[in-house]
Design a protein around this motif. Structure first.
Motif, PDB file in Angstrom:
ATOM      1  N   GLY A  97       0.779  -1.238   0.000  1.00 25.27           N
ATOM      2  CA  GLY A  97       0.000   0.000   0.000  1.00 25.27           C
ATOM      3  C   GLY A  97       0.801   1.273   0.000  1.00 25.27           C
ATOM      4  O   GLY A  97       0.223   2.363   0.015  1.00 25.27           O
ATOM      5  N   PHE A  98       2.121   1.170  -0.041  1.00 25.37           N
ATOM      6  CA  PHE A  98       2.966   2.361  -0.118  1.00 25.37           C
ATOM      7  C   PHE A  98       2.963   2.881  -1.560  1.00 25.37           C
ATOM      8  O   PHE A  98       2.892   2.111  -2.515  1.00 25.37           O
ATOM      9  N   VAL A  99       3.060   4.193  -1.698  1.00 29.39           N
ATOM     10  CA  VAL A  99       3.034   4.831  -3.014  1.00 29.39           C
ATOM     11  C   VAL A  99       4.381   5.490  -3.281  1.00 29.39           C
ATOM     12  O   VAL A  99       4.871   6.274  -2.454  1.00 29.39           O
ATOM     13  N   ALA A 100       4.988   5.173  -4.424  1.00 25.70           N
ATOM     14  CA  ALA A 100       6.294   5.729  -4.780  1.00 25.70           C
ATOM     15  C   ALA A 100       6.176   7.211  -5.095  1.00 25.70           C
ATOM     16  O   ALA A 100       5.308   7.629  -5.866  1.00 25.70           O
ATOM     17  N   GLN A 101       7.058   8.017  -4.513  1.00 24.40           N
ATOM     18  CA  GLN A 101       7.145   9.439  -4.807  1.00 24.40           C
ATOM     19  C   GLN A 101       8.223   9.651  -5.872  1.00 24.40           C
ATOM     20  O   GLN A 101       8.919   8.724  -6.269  1.00 24.40           O
ATOM     21  N   GLY A 102       8.389  10.880  -6.327  1.00 28.09           N
ATOM     22  CA  GLY A 102       9.387  11.170  -7.342  1.00 28.09           C
ATOM     23  C   GLY A 102      10.794  10.901  -6.857  1.00 28.09           C
ATOM     24  O   GLY A 102      11.095  11.059  -5.664  1.00 28.09           O
ATOM     25  N   PRO A 103      11.700  10.496  -7.746  1.00 31.52           N
ATOM     26  CA  PRO A 103      13.071  10.180  -7.335  1.00 31.52           C
ATOM     27  C   PRO A 103      13.893  11.444  -7.085  1.00 31.52           C
ATOM     28  O   PRO A 103      13.618  12.506  -7.646  1.00 31.52           O
ATOM     29  N   SER A 104      14.893  11.309  -6.245  1.00 28.41           N
ATOM     30  CA  SER A 104      15.891  12.349  -6.008  1.00 28.41           C
ATOM     31  C   SER A 104      17.261  11.793  -6.374  1.00 28.41           C
ATOM     32  O   SER A 104      17.470  10.576  -6.355  1.00 28.41           O
ATOM     33  N   THR A 105      18.178  12.692  -6.695  1.00 29.36           N
ATOM     34  CA  THR A 105      19.553  12.303  -6.994  1.00 29.36           C
ATOM     35  C   THR A 105      20.399  12.500  -5.747  1.00 29.36           C
ATOM     36  O   THR A 105      20.411  13.588  -5.168  1.00 29.36           O
ATOM     37  N   VAL A 106      21.081  11.454  -5.318  1.00 32.61           N
ATOM     38  CA  VAL A 106      21.958  11.556  -4.153  1.00 32.61           C
ATOM     39  C   VAL A 106      23.328  12.018  -4.644  1.00 32.61           C
ATOM     40  O   VAL A 106      23.995  11.325  -5.411  1.00 32.61           O
ATOM     41  N   LEU A 107      23.718  13.213  -4.184  1.00 34.80           N
ATOM     42  CA  LEU A 107      24.976  13.822  -4.612  1.00 34.80           C
ATOM     43  C   LEU A 107      25.850  14.093  -3.392  1.00 34.80           C
ATOM     44  O   LEU A 107      25.348  14.447  -2.317  1.00 34.80           O
ATOM     45  N   ILE A 108      27.148  13.937  -3.568  1.00 32.66           N
ATOM     46  CA  ILE A 108      28.112  14.199  -2.504  1.00 32.66           C
ATOM     47  C   ILE A 108      29.195  15.121  -3.042  1.00 32.66           C
ATOM     48  O   ILE A 108      29.686  14.939  -4.162  1.00 32.66           O
ATOM     49  N   GLY A 109      29.529  16.124  -2.241  1.00 33.09           N
ATOM     50  CA  GLY A 109      30.593  17.047  -2.593  1.00 33.09           C
ATOM     51  C   GLY A 109      31.620  17.160  -1.484  1.00 33.09           C
ATOM     52  O   GLY A 109      31.327  16.864  -0.319  1.00 33.09           O
ATOM     53  N   VAL A 110      32.823  17.570  -1.840  1.00 31.73           N
ATOM     54  CA  VAL A 110      33.882  17.812  -0.854  1.00 31.73           C
ATOM     55  C   VAL A 110      33.746  19.261  -0.394  1.00 31.73           C
ATOM     56  O   VAL A 110      33.805  20.195  -1.199  1.00 31.73           O
ATOM     57  N   ALA A 111      33.548  19.461   0.904  1.00 31.98           N
ATOM     58  CA  ALA A 111      33.205  20.778   1.436  1.00 31.98           C
ATOM     59  C   ALA A 111      34.213  21.852   1.030  1.00 31.98           C
ATOM     60  O   ALA A 111      33.837  22.947   0.599  1.00 31.98           O
ATOM     61  N   GLU A 112      35.498  21.564   1.156  1.00 31.25           N
ATOM     62  CA  GLU A 112      36.511  22.583   0.855  1.00 31.25           C
ATOM     63  C   GLU A 112      36.495  22.987  -0.613  1.00 31.25           C
ATOM     64  O   GLU A 112      36.844  24.119  -0.952  1.00 31.25           O
ATOM     65  N   GLU A 113      36.072  22.081  -1.500  1.00 32.50           N
ATOM     66  CA  GLU A 113      36.024  22.403  -2.922  1.00 32.50           C
ATOM     67  C   GLU A 113      34.804  23.244  -3.276  1.00 32.50           C
ATOM     68  O   GLU A 113      34.806  23.956  -4.285  1.00 32.50           O
TER      69      GLU A 113
END
Length: 266
Positions: A97-113
């Motif tokens: 009974g769960f309904v799929a929501q829109g996908p998101s992109t998981v992104l990672i960045g280096v803070a100092e950059e």
């Protein structure tokens, strides 16, 4: 070349279960491999990459979470990443009974950059906030941007501030006493990560560098605090900007949401 496999491994090891201070009013409960988060506007389910169960055992685990929140007459969301195991989890959530929501992109960045000098349009100022009045203004801003009721955001942010004001940074970009962009960072002590959240700009102010500016400001503070990496579950609007700022896609995520049926009116 960036080692995206190493970034994903760090994410899986450190960001699956919310670490650090539990916000005021929240309860974190474990059910087998899952973490069940209770006390917000909606329940949340989080788990490791591999739940370690499948088939009928997985169906029972899913049903327990659904029924727990059914008994509370509350909606619940279950976050699933594209590389999660077992691979059958999404289809079994839907069957329950769960309904799929829109996908998101998981992104990672280096803070100092990412931590460049914020550049704001003329007449716009960047301010750190934590007072209840400002948090209500942020909730109103988010509601306008997204087009549905996000009034709960004020209480959500306030709970984080109350629990530990040092583990969250909330920023607004303002002009003429109007919030034109808002975003926040939650820091996870004992990990490499700051999680970037919020990130909303009024439609008429888009394309003027506000999102980049508030991103740079958050990256500078995260780096100064010793958090090496930044994590975002990005919308389709934000993902291209983040990539141009040096973030790297490691996977995608999707929320599966269950909502209790409406009660009959007598």
């Amino acid at each position: 070349m960036v080692d995206t496999a190493a970034l994903l491994a760090a994410y899986d090891a450190q960001m699956r279960m919310p670490p650090g201070t539990v916000p005021a009013g929240e309860i974190h409960e474990h059910d087998g491999p899952l973490l069940r988060i209770v006390g917000e506007h909606m329940g949340r389910i989080r788990g490791p990459r591999d739940l370690g169960v499948s088939g009928a055992a997985l169906d029972r685990l899913i049903a327990r979470q659904r029924d727990y929140f059914r008994d509370r007459d509350q909606a619940v969301e279950w976050k699933v990443r594209a590389h999660d195991l077992p691979a059958e989890l999404p289809e079994r959530l839907v069957a329950a009974g769960f309904v799929a929501q829109g996908p998101s992109t998981v992104l990672i960045g280096v803070a100092e950059e990412v931590a460049t000098e914020p550049v704001l349009p003329d007449g716009v100022v960047l301010r750190r906030v934590s007072e209840a009045g400002d948090l209500r203004r942020i909730a109103d801003h988010e509601t306008v941007v997204w087009g549905f009721d996000l009034s709960w955001v004020a209480g959500h942010l306030g709970a984080h501030v109350k629990a530990d004001p040092d583990h969250i940074t909330i920023l607004v970009a303002e002009t003429d006493d109007q919030i034109v962009c808002a975003a926040w960072t939650i820091y996870s002590p004992g990990t490499d990560f700051g999680a970037l959240l919020g990130g909303t700009t009024l439609e008429q102010w888009r394309g003027r560098g506000l999102y980049r500016a508030i991103l740079a400001a958050r990256a500078r503070e995260a780096a100064a605090r010793g958090f090496r990496l930044l994590h975002v579950d990005a919308s389709p609007d934000s993902a291209p900007i983040l990539r141009r700022c040096g973030f790297h896609e490691v996977t995608t995520s999707r929320h599966y949401q269950w909502t209790p049926p409406a009660k009959a009116v007598e």
